[in-house]
Design a protein around this motif. Structure first.
Motif, PDB file in Angstrom:
ATOM      1  N   GLU A 450      -8.650-109.944  34.257  1.00 20.74           N
ATOM      2  CA  GLU A 450      -9.050-109.836  32.853  1.00 20.74           C
ATOM      3  C   GLU A 450      -9.769-108.514  32.612  1.00 20.74           C
ATOM      4  O   GLU A 450      -9.527-107.840  31.593  1.00 20.74           O
ATOM      5  CB  GLU A 450      -9.953-111.017  32.484  1.00 20.74           C
ATOM      6  CG  GLU A 450     -10.503-110.963  31.057  1.00 20.74           C
ATOM      7  CD  GLU A 450      -9.418-110.962  29.993  1.00 20.74           C
ATOM      8  OE1 GLU A 450      -9.646-110.344  28.928  1.00 20.74           O
ATOM      9  OE2 GLU A 450      -8.339-111.540  30.226  1.00 20.74           O
ATOM     10  N   SER A 451     -10.626-108.119  33.541  1.00 24.77           N
ATOM     11  CA  SER A 451     -11.308-106.824  33.422  1.00 24.77           C
ATOM     12  C   SER A 451     -10.291-105.692  33.446  1.00 24.77           C
ATOM     13  O   SER A 451     -10.422-104.699  32.712  1.00 24.77           O
ATOM     14  CB  SER A 451     -12.303-106.645  34.568  1.00 24.77           C
ATOM     15  OG  SER A 451     -13.329-107.598  34.503  1.00 24.77           O
ATOM     16  N   GLN A 454      -8.553-105.407  29.999  1.00 24.81           N
ATOM     17  CA  GLN A 454      -9.433-104.756  29.021  1.00 24.81           C
ATOM     18  C   GLN A 454      -9.515-103.257  29.283  1.00 24.81           C
ATOM     19  O   GLN A 454      -9.512-102.442  28.352  1.00 24.81           O
ATOM     20  CB  GLN A 454     -10.815-105.397  29.072  1.00 24.81           C
ATOM     21  CG  GLN A 454     -10.843-106.848  28.612  1.00 24.81           C
ATOM     22  CD  GLN A 454     -12.227-107.472  28.735  1.00 24.81           C
ATOM     23  OE1 GLN A 454     -13.204-106.791  29.012  1.00 24.81           O
ATOM     24  NE2 GLN A 454     -12.299-108.784  28.537  1.00 24.81           N
ATOM     25  N   ARG A 457      -6.318-101.510  28.120  1.00 26.97           N
ATOM     26  CA  ARG A 457      -6.283-101.338  26.662  1.00 26.97           C
ATOM     27  C   ARG A 457      -7.035-100.081  26.251  1.00 26.97           C
ATOM     28  O   ARG A 457      -6.522 -99.241  25.498  1.00 26.97           O
ATOM     29  CB  ARG A 457      -6.902-102.548  25.975  1.00 26.97           C
ATOM     30  CG  ARG A 457      -6.079-103.824  26.056  1.00 26.97           C
ATOM     31  CD  ARG A 457      -6.869-104.988  25.473  1.00 26.97           C
ATOM     32  NE  ARG A 457      -6.151-106.262  25.594  1.00 26.97           N
ATOM     33  CZ  ARG A 457      -6.684-107.434  25.348  1.00 26.97           C
ATOM     34  NH1 ARG A 457      -7.964-107.505  24.937  1.00 26.97           N
ATOM     35  NH2 ARG A 457      -5.979-108.535  25.485  1.00 26.97           N
TER      36      ARG A 457
END
Length: 622
Positions: A450-451, A454, A457
């Motif tokens: 998940e990190s 992010q 992005r």
């Protein structure tokens, strides 16, 4: 009360001398110091010339990380390794780290350089008798741990260097005259020289020099260290056959080497080329013997698993005339070395070798490329390339439509993306890479993934702020949805920092050692393939799994090929094995490759080999 007099001795420990009491001179600790739990120290490694070398302290000396060892010049095969200054005292005591190293050496069968349990017992027995042997064995154990525990690589590599440093210091302090004419007393010296040579090989193969001259200098440094046992054992080889080493001389060596019955044909071409040169009898015989030894690696009698053992003894078995040819870097000797590097590639599963043979043979082929001697190494280099292609498995479903050059492509629109497309590109990036085991080695938990998403992005959004950034996307003409993307760089669009080398390394939960390791291998491979030659480079070609097999990736790749052709430049990429055939259909050729050990999902053991192949596309000549 008057102190009882005693006969003075110059050999007592420093503590007893300071207290003016009789020392029984037991080492490493005298009885007086042991009784009152004092640190026992002696002013010399062992007392007097009348004592045997076996009276020396066996306590390993390990300096703390960063300790400045007194430098003395050593061959380049041991970067940063220097014997301690003469006269330094081995005061350090054994701790739990040394116990871990000893336990690891005794229990991990992969580590042993001795192919039989009886020889391992001989090595351990000599290690318990002679501290320089024990230090060397522990150093080898530490080096192995640095390989299989990448998260602690720096700690164990430093420890290995310090232990081997101490081993050299103790060995250099030996009074050789104490050995006399005894072959038995030379057994630990033989064991030490063998372990030292093996460690030197392990150390030299750890490095990936960018050019052949540097790599060759490092390799020759190893070879000189390994052959050092010849000077120590000169005149005693026949006597050693009667010692506890008789097993290796009378059984193992004859089992490995069958010079009168060479079966393999891998070295036939180099044999004929050497015969055509008309070397003098001494050089011709020594060179053919070196080739026979290499053929023994290919033949690996009686078991393929013995191949690495045979390879690691090659340097020690060479005859002096061929060594002189290598030292002079004569091209015919380097051509023989090309076959040795190919044999090394056959041993790549051994922990100390990995991709070293491939790396060294590629550097050597590039060294000769364009000259008259390239023909001498072209065959082993071509065999290496064929092996790399054979290792690449067929692509997994969906299958490529064999009726056309590339998968049938929909009418995707290839455009530059907008900054608002960054979240979609990051989503595709992770979805497309989900089947890649390296991703999960680098980011092993859901939180770390998940990190990563992010980060991607934000990273992509920053890239897209530059209108000239090297990013293309393939859009579905019906929905406008991005089906895939490609990131590339070129001399006119350079990438500032490779993704794996940037701030990505500091994300919480990532395994930085697998990011750093991959980035280093990829950089070395590109340097081997291209050097400073300008080229385009494909960094990522990712397709949404929902659009897989519809040609988005092929159209994106063709876009860059068109730009590269207009500039007259080649295109370079590193491909996972499943995509090799697709890129081959687009005109790419395999140049090189690299591999690294990674853990399987949910495991800490480095039980899986991750491999990528380096490929190039060159524009058609006009």
């Amino acid at each position: 009360m008057m102190r009882r007099s005693h006969k003075k001795s110059r050999n007592g420990c420093l503590e007893c001398k300071k207290r003016h009491i009789k020392c029984d001179e037991t080492r490493p600790q005298c009885i007086n110091c042991t009784t009152v739990q004092r640190e026992c120290r002696y002013s010399t490694p062992w007392a007097g010339a009348e004592r045997s070398p076996s009276h020396r302290s066996a306590s390993p000396q390990v300096s703390p990380p960063g300790h400045d060892l007194t430098p003395t010049a050593l061959p380049a095969a041991f970067p940063g390794l220097h014997p301690l200054a003469t006269g330094e005292e081995p005061h350090s005591s054994v701790d739990m780290v040394h116990m871990e190293l000893l336990h690891h050496y005794l229990t991990d069968p992969v580590l042993h350089i001795a192919p039989s349990s009886s020889l391992r017992e001989v090595m351990m027995a000599n290690g318990l008798r002679e501290p320089y042997v024990m230090h060397s064995l522990l150093a080898l154990s530490a080096h192995h741990l640095s390989v299989i525990r990448p998260g602690q690589e720096v700690f164990y590599r430093t420890l290995a260097t310090q232990l081997q440093t101490r081993a050299l210091s103790l060995f250099n302090s030996i009074d050789v005259s104490l050995l006399g004419d005894s072959a038995e007393k030379r057994v630990p010296v033989f064991v030490f020289s063998s372990v030292l040579g093996f460690h030197a090989l392990c150390d030299s193969l750890t490095y990936r020099d960018p050019d052949f001259d540097s790599a060759f200098a490092r390799f020759m440094g190893y070879l000189r260290i390994h052959r050092g046992l010849h000077s120590v054992m000169h005149g005693y080889w026949d006597e050693l056959r009667k010692t506890e080493l008789k097993h290796i001389f009378n059984e193992i060596v004859p089992r490995w080497y069958h010079f009168d019955n060479v079966e393999g044909r891998e070295c036939d071409e180099i044999r004929e080329r050497i015969r055509s040169l008309g070397l003098d009898a001494e050089e011709a015989e020594a060179t053919q013997k070196a080739i026979d030894l290499i053929q023994s690696v290919f033949d690996a009698k009686p078991r393929p698993e013995d191949r690495a053992y045979v390879l690691c003894t090659w340097a020690a078995m060479l005859q002096r005339p061929f060594v002189r040819m290598l030292e002079a870097a004569r091209p015919e000797a380097l051509a023989v070395l090309a076959y040795f590097f190919l044999a090394m590639h056959h041993c790549r599963s051994a922990w100390m070798i990995g991709g070293a043979g491939q790396h060294l043979l590629t550097l050597l082929a590039n060294h000769f490329r364009g000259g008259e001697w390239y023909a001498w190494v072209e065959t082993p280099y071509r065999v290496l390339q064929d092996l790399l292609i054979q290792l690449a498995p067929a692509p997994s479903p969906p299958a490529i439509d064999e009726s056309c050059t590339v998968p049938m492509a929909r009418d995707f629109v290839i455009t530059r993306p907008h900054e608002a497309d960054a979240p979609r590109i990051a989503e595709i990036h992770l979805a497309a890479m989900d089947s890649n085991p390296l991703l999960h080695a680098q980011f092993p938990t859901p939180e770390s993934l998940e990190s990563l998403q992010q980060f991607l992005r934000a990273y992509t959004a920053e890239q897209l702020q530059n209108a000239a950034s090297g990013v293309f996307v393939a859009r579905d003409p019906d929905t406008g949805l991005i089906a895939g993307f490609m990131k590339w760089d070129s001399p006119s669009h350079p990438e500032d920092v490779k993704l794996e080398s940037g701030d990505l390394r500091y994300l919480e939960g990532c395994r930085r050692e697998f990011l750093d390791g991959y980035a280093a291998l990829a950089t070395e491979a590109k340097s081997r393939c291209f050097g400073d030659e300008p080229c385009y480079r494909l960094n990522f070609v990712c397709t949404d799994p929902g659009y897989q097999g519809e040609g988005a990736g092929s159209l994106l790749t063709r876009k860059v090929l068109e730009m590269a052709a207009a500039d007259g430049l080649p295109v370079y990429l590193e491909s996972t094995e499943v995509a090799v055939q697709l890129y081959t259909k687009l005109g790419f050729q395999v140049l090189d490759g690299f591999e690294m050990s990674i853990p399987r999902a949910g495991s800490a053991e480095l039980s899986e080999v991750y491999r990528e192949l380096c490929m190039v596309w060159r524009p058609p000549s006009k």
